[in-house]
Design an enzyme around this catalytic site. Structure first.
Site, PDB file in Angstrom:
ATOM      1  N   LEU A 114       0.813  -1.220   0.000  1.00  0.00           N
ATOM      2  CA  LEU A 114       0.000   0.000   0.000  1.00  0.00           C
ATOM      3  C   LEU A 114       0.844   1.266   0.000  1.00  0.00           C
ATOM      4  O   LEU A 114       1.967   1.282   0.507  1.00  0.00           O
ATOM      5  CB  LEU A 114      -0.931  -0.029   1.215  1.00  0.00           C
ATOM      6  CG  LEU A 114      -1.812  -1.280   1.309  1.00  0.00           C
ATOM      7  CD1 LEU A 114      -2.702  -1.228   2.537  1.00  0.00           C
ATOM      8  CD2 LEU A 114      -2.655  -1.461   0.049  1.00  0.00           C
TER       9      LEU A 114
ATOM     10  N   HIS B 152      -3.673   4.376  -1.805  1.00  0.00           N
ATOM     11  CA  HIS B 152      -4.601   3.490  -1.094  1.00  0.00           C
ATOM     12  C   HIS B 152      -5.122   4.154   0.182  1.00  0.00           C
ATOM     13  O   HIS B 152      -6.310   4.076   0.495  1.00  0.00           O
ATOM     14  CB  HIS B 152      -3.901   2.188  -0.694  1.00  0.00           C
ATOM     15  CG  HIS B 152      -3.441   1.357  -1.844  1.00  0.00           C
ATOM     16  ND1 HIS B 152      -2.118   1.211  -2.175  1.00  0.00           N
ATOM     17  CD2 HIS B 152      -4.140   0.615  -2.749  1.00  0.00           C
ATOM     18  CE1 HIS B 152      -2.008   0.414  -3.221  1.00  0.00           C
ATOM     19  NE2 HIS B 152      -3.212   0.046  -3.591  1.00  0.00           N
TER      20      HIS B 152
ATOM     21  N   GLY C 194      -9.748   3.598  -6.963  1.00  0.00           N
ATOM     22  CA  GLY C 194      -8.967   4.728  -7.434  1.00  0.00           C
ATOM     23  C   GLY C 194      -9.189   4.994  -8.923  1.00  0.00           C
ATOM     24  O   GLY C 194      -9.365   4.069  -9.718  1.00  0.00           O
TER      25      GLY C 194
ATOM     26  N   VAL D 191      -3.319   9.879  -6.872  1.00  0.00           N
ATOM     27  CA  VAL D 191      -2.295  10.516  -6.032  1.00  0.00           C
ATOM     28  C   VAL D 191      -0.964  10.378  -6.773  1.00  0.00           C
ATOM     29  O   VAL D 191      -0.617   9.296  -7.260  1.00  0.00           O
ATOM     30  CB  VAL D 191      -2.237   9.859  -4.633  1.00  0.00           C
ATOM     31  CG1 VAL D 191      -1.156  10.496  -3.776  1.00  0.00           C
ATOM     32  CG2 VAL D 191      -3.594   9.982  -3.948  1.00  0.00           C
TER      33      VAL D 191
END
Ligand code: PAF
EC number: 6.3.2.1
Length: 280
Positions: A34, A38, A150, A179
């Site tokens: 992760l 996440h 995502g 991100v």
């Protein structure tokens, strides 16, 4: 403190208890290793739910025969502490045997036609069948009210939305923003496969997406923009799978047609396959 659960009965009992108290359950499915992307999904789910479950399961059915299933990074201890910090209540850690009790070969499969077959689906045959097969199982195990995915996996999100609508899963799907690292590279567990020489070149994907957006905004024909993007990545040393501009539902727009667009790229840098996208 986060609780790690490895038995389905225990997971069901925990979720049943929450629901008896009238609490809403959020869910973030992952394959582990992760990163901040996440954790942002856990925080997003938290905004829509009172309790959050995240799963870590490297799903064999979504990897092709020559893909990285066995070498996919497994970092469960770091994942547990990261999830704890992000405000996750339960980590669900199923085994391959419990996820596929009849074995992978005899597993009931979920196939979403149409949107599964283009782009990633064309380059990774069966990939989305594996994703839908495992996500439908995870939904039945966790019974979430909301689940966060995502936008980095833009097509996956579209496929999951269609599966949820078509099979009437009582789950609201949330979409988390991509991100990025400071140079624009979208965060991904696969970034760690990049060598020190490849890492700066990986940011070229984001620059190419921006050039595609600017090309369309300047009124250039879509085919020309897509071909220029492919040449840009070629020149930087990539083997390109696709560079396309699509409508948000991934269908092909006509030149000059108004409306929202998404540019999508999949390309290999050395042994690492990178995907990214940009909505505009
Ligand atoms: O996006 C992922 O990490 C996986 O495809 C998912 C949704 C956890 C299913 O294995």
């Amino acid at each position: 403190m986060i609780e790690t659960i490895t038995e389905l009965d225990a997971l069901r009992a925990r979720v049943r208890g929450w629901k008896r108290e009238g609490l809403r359950v959020g869910f973030v499915p992952t394959m582990g290793n992760l990163h901040a992307g996440h954790y942002s999904l856990v925080m997003l789910a938290r905004q829509y739910a009172d309790r959050v479950v995240s799963s870590v399961f490297v799903n064999p059915t979504q990897f092709g025969p020559n893909e990285d299933y066995t070498r996919y990074p497994r970092t469960v201890d770091a994942d547990v502490s990261g999830l704890d910090g992000a405000g996750c209540d339960v980590l669900w850690l199923p085994t391959v045997e419990s996820m596929y009790p009849f074995g992978v070969e005899l597993a009931a499969k979920v196939h979403v036609p149409g949107v599964s077959s283009v782009l990633e689906g064309a380059h990774r045959p069966g990939h989305f069948d594996g994703v839908c097969t495992v996500v439908s199982r995870l939904f039945n195990q966790v019974l979430p009210d909301v689940a966060a995915f995502g936008k980095k996996d833009y097509q996956q999100l579209a496929v999951i939305r269609q599966m949820v609508a078509d099979l009437a899963f009582p789950v609201e799907i949330l979409a988390g923003s991509i991100v990025r690292e400071t140079d624009g590279l979208a965060m991904s567990s696969r970034n760690q496969y990049l060598s020190a020489e490849e890492r700066p070149v990986a940011a070229e994907i984001r620059r190419t997406l921006l050039a595609m957006r600017d090309g369309i905004a300047a009124g250039r024909p879509r085919a020309e923009v897509e071909a220029a993007a492919s040449r840009q990545l070629d020149a930087a040393g990539y083997a390109v799978d696709y560079t396309v501009v699509r409508r948000p539902d991934l269908s092909e727009p006509a030149d000059g047609e108004p409306g929202a667009r998404v540019a999508l790229i999949a390309a290999r840098l050395g042994r690492t396959r990178l995907i990214d996208n940009l909505e505009f």
